[in-house]
Design an enzyme around this catalytic site. Structure first.
Site, PDB file in Angstrom:
ATOM      1  N   LYS A 157       0.829  -1.207   0.000  1.00  0.00           N
ATOM      2  CA  LYS A 157       0.000   0.000   0.000  1.00  0.00           C
ATOM      3  C   LYS A 157       0.865   1.259   0.000  1.00  0.00           C
ATOM      4  O   LYS A 157       1.856   1.340   0.746  1.00  0.00           O
ATOM      5  CB  LYS A 157      -0.914   0.039   1.228  1.00  0.00           C
ATOM      6  N   GLY A 164      -9.041   3.700  -2.575  1.00  0.00           N
ATOM      7  CA  GLY A 164      -8.840   2.500  -3.368  1.00  0.00           C
ATOM      8  C   GLY A 164      -7.626   2.553  -4.280  1.00  0.00           C
ATOM      9  O   GLY A 164      -7.326   1.579  -4.976  1.00  0.00           O
ATOM     10  N   ARG A 291     -13.097  14.121   6.331  1.00  0.00           N
ATOM     11  CA  ARG A 291     -14.036  14.980   5.606  1.00  0.00           C
ATOM     12  C   ARG A 291     -15.424  14.368   5.705  1.00  0.00           C
ATOM     13  O   ARG A 291     -15.588  13.281   6.248  1.00  0.00           O
ATOM     14  CB  ARG A 291     -13.629  15.055   4.130  1.00  0.00           C
ATOM     15  N   VAL A 294     -19.303  10.792   0.927  1.00  0.00           N
ATOM     16  CA  VAL A 294     -20.388  10.743  -0.049  1.00  0.00           C
ATOM     17  C   VAL A 294     -21.627  10.106   0.573  1.00  0.00           C
ATOM     18  O   VAL A 294     -22.753  10.569   0.391  1.00  0.00           O
ATOM     19  CB  VAL A 294     -19.963   9.945  -1.298  1.00  0.00           C
TER      20      VAL A 294
END
Length: 450
Positions: A157, A164, A291, A294
């Site tokens: 990663k 993603g 934040r 969605v």
């Protein structure tokens, strides 16, 4: 807070304007040239054109956005999600300009934006994590020995990755070193940071997350969500609360998320994301998003809390209006992300003019959108047209009501993902909660929707 600039576009800009207006706060939308006639521009009290269509020249133009805030007399900036919402440089520039930043401070964004540092912070807070390398992988370290201790399969990663991106799968030792070098190169190119780390891969994992709020002194959670139905690591539909989750796991992820927020002195709305292994009934930390998400409406529907309002309160007054005992959960909610994409053509974007657009109405139905009839879907930005959110008494009722609501969506002028949502909701695996984050890729018939 008297006047708010929204440094975003589309449905989230309209969503923020709605809460700000309810609170008596003036609003200014920044728009690119083709968005000057958008629903967000028409909904805000004022709008300012900050550049041409390409995002780097408009919605990512930090100087132009801050100048727009200053020129229109704004005292605060809300970044929404995406674009500059987790950009530490922008957060600092907003604060340096004497403006209120609606979100956690730049240090918290920076700490959680680095995935290896976020993982270390999570461990310190008692958040369960997957086996992995001890912090960033040293280029001089014996990666093969470290990987052997973690076990295969595993993932490499990017520390600066997210959403993603910056993840590479490794199935055996023969692939490891080459994959690490490729991941470092990709991370340096895409994120400007070549740092990577290793982490155990969980096959058939579900993606669950916890919504938190903090004001620097008080910290609470607003329950959990399941976002396992994904395509290429991008969420397609979400639901709250997360179904078929052992109560011990649910309690662990909720309380440890609050503790992570407390450790960071967190201010604002945030989401702590986990992989859940249904075979071993274990959850492990992925990342923290600093934040609004969605999928925040499904949490709003089951709690009755306006999360954007709380963001604005925390930023403007330094405190939120809620305590943990104020949070109760009612029913089940599902959100479908309706995109202008052609499912029959490998989900290729379908830009164009929306000749006709009609949304379902009724009890428990909510539509968050940034478009209306006559709007033009631009090829320059994300293809999401709207979020259809349905709230019902229980999960089965919510699934049935969502399918019915989708039957009443009418959009002409572009292709949409509505047929895919209908197929997903009808799948027995979804009903039985045996789907996982790679389910769509492993069920190719799902991609044949026309």
């Amino acid at each position: 807070m008297k006047k708010l600039l929204i440094a975003n576009r589309g449905e989230i800009a309209v969503r923020i304007i709605r809460s700000a207006r309810d609170m008596g706060i003036g609003t200014v939308a920044v728009v690119s040239e083709p968005d000057a006639s958008s629903l967000a521009a028409r909904t805000a009290d004022e709008y300012v054109v900050v550049g041409p269509a390409p995002a780097p020249a408009s919605y990512l133009n930090q100087g132009a956005i801050i100048a727009a805030a200053m020129d229109t007399g704004c005292d605060a900036v809300h970044p929404g999600y995406g674009f500059l919402s987790e950009n530490t440089s922008f957060a600092r520039k907003v604060a340096d300009a004497g403006l209120i930043w609606v979100g956690p401070n730049a240090d918290a964004i920076e700490m959680m934006g680095n995935k290896s540092l976020a993982r270390a912070s999570a461990e310190k807070a008692g958040v369960p994590v997957l086996r992995g390398s001890d912090g960033p992988l040293d280029p001089e370290a014996d990666a093969l020995a470290i990987a052997a201790g973690i076990g295969y399969p595993l993932v490499v990663k990017a520390s600066a990755g997210g959403g993603g991106r910056g993840i590479r799968f490794v199935s055996n030792p023969d692939e490891l070193l080459e994959t690490i070098e490729m991941a470092r190169g990709e991370a340096a190119s895409v994120f400007g940071d070549a740092t990577v780390y290793l982490e155990r891969f969980v096959e058939h994992a579900r993606h669950v997350e916890v919504q938190i709020l903090g004001d620097g002194t008080n910290f609470i959670h607003l329950g959990d969500r399941d976002c396992s139905m994904q395509r290429r690591s991008q969420k397609v539909l979400e639901e709250a609360p997360a179904p078929d989750l052992p109560e011990s796991v649910r309690e662990t992820i909720r309380q440890s998320s609050v503790e992570l927020a407390r450790q960071c002195g967190y201010q604002g709305a945030g989401t702590v994301e986990f992989l859940y292994d249904p075979q071993n009934h274990e959850a492990a930390f992925i990342e923290m998003n600093t934040r609004i998400q969605v999928e925040h409406p499904i949490t709003e529907q089951i709690t009755g809390v306006d999360l954007v309002r709380e963001q604005l309160l925390i930023a403007g007054t330094g405190s939120m209006s809620l305590k943990q005992e104020d949070i109760t959960f009612t029913g089940h909610a599902i959100e479908c992300r309706i995109n202008a994409e052609d499912p029959g053509n490998n989900f290729f974007p379908s830009p164009g003019r929306l000749d006709v657009i009609e949304w379902p109405t009724g009890d428990g139905i909510r539509v968050d959108t940034g478009v209306d009839a006559g709007s033009v879907v631009s090829p320059f930005y994300d293809s999401m047209l709207a979020k259809l959110i349905v709230h019902a008494a229980d999960r089965d009722s919510a699934i049935a009501a969502t399918v019915e609501a989708l039957d009443h969506v009418r959009i002409e002028g572009v292709k949409t993902t509505v047929p895919v949502h209908k197929m997903l909701l009808a799948r027995p695996e979804f009903a039985a909660v045996t789907h996982h984050s790679k389910f769509i890729e492993t069920a190719p018939d799902l991609l044949e929707a026309k």
